[in-house]
Design an enzyme around this catalytic site. Structure first.
Site: not given
Length: 284
Positions: A97, A127, A196
């Site tokens: 991340d 990401k 998400e």
């Protein structure tokens, strides 16, 4: 304290780490991708045989550090945990991340930070959160050899802007901007996108609408793969989001084990003769 070393590969079948093309081929073949978060070498070692992708997520802020959100996670934290996960894994592709503040200022800043993260850990991808507004940055990174996973829908790093952790797209008239975000990130070259916290039909629609790999969390079984925070899935905490399924209840198990250990220590039952060293016999 000791940690068992990773199992050795056999000479006849060495384990090869999965690559971005491998994951894309799995989508094309209709094979769901298994993804979990990992932050430590021992946990990565346990997850690796079962997962195609391990994410060193900024969720570590809450799962490991007791933060109220992901916003306090730093690049150095991601790098340190990323190194551990790469060391502990052999098969899964490892992605990192990009934490809050590490990529938003400019595409050049994003590249500098992403390049450092990959070069210092040995991970294979980064990401980053964002939709259309981050497409130019995603394209800039991919053009320069950095594989990127996008993240649309509920974006924890934007929690203050969106007003909390509420699911997105529960009204159909709110779908279009999220679909456009996913399309923009795909067009920019991201090989995968995390979707998400969105309504199930919207997640299915996004998966149909793009050609890159769609990884759901709080989304739909129709996605190309699924991810959960490992600590949530294992039941380490008293509370977890609605979309989490507990595959174990390790929180109570650990608490019970510690209580029994504490009882034995206080009663001087531990260590017993089984856990202590004897004197050597005198040499003749």
């Amino acid at each position: 304290m000791s940690v068992q070393p990773p199992s050795e590969t056999t000479a006849s079948a060495p384990i090869k780490r999965l690559t971005v093309p491998n994951l894309i081929k799995r989508k094309q073949a209709g094979e769901p991708l298994v993804t979990l978060t990992a932050y430590t070498a021992p946990m990565a070692r346990l997850l690796d045989p079962h997962c195609e992708l391990l994410l060193v997520g900024d969720s570590m802020g809450m799962a490991l550090y007791g933060m109220d959100s992901t916003l306090g996670v730093t690049i150095d934290m991601i790098i340190n945990h990323g190194r551990a996960v790469v060391r502990g894994s052999k098969r899964a592709l490892v992605a990192l991340d990009m934490p809050f503040g590490s990529f938003e200022a400019s595409k050049q800043v994003a590249f500098t930070n992403a390049a450092r993260m990959l070069s210092e850990t040995g991970a294979q991808a980064v990401k980053l959160e964002g939709g259309k507004e981050m497409a130019e940055t995603v394209h800039f990174l991919v053009e320069r050899g950095i594989p990127v996973i996008g993240h649309v829908g509920l974006r924890p790093q934007s929690v203050h802007v969106i007003g909390g952790y509420a699911a997105q797209g529960r009204d159909e008239d709110a779908w279009e901007p999220i679909i456009e975000d996913a399309k923009a990130i795909e067009a920019a070259g991201a090989f995968a996108t995390v979707v998400e916290g969105v309504a199930e039909p919207l997640a299915a629609k996004i998966t149909e609408s793009v050609n890159n790999v769609v990884i759901g969390i709080g989304a739909s079984a129709a996605c190309d793969g699924q991810i959960l925070v490992t600590e949530d899935m294992l039941g380490l905490f008293d509370w977890a989001p609605r979309f989490v399924k507990h595959y174990a209840s390790l929180g109570p198990t650990i608490s019970d084990a510690v209580a029994r250990y504490a009882d034995d220590v206080r009663a001087r039952r531990f260590p017993s003769t089984d856990e202590t060293y004897k004197m050597r016999r005198p040499k003749k």
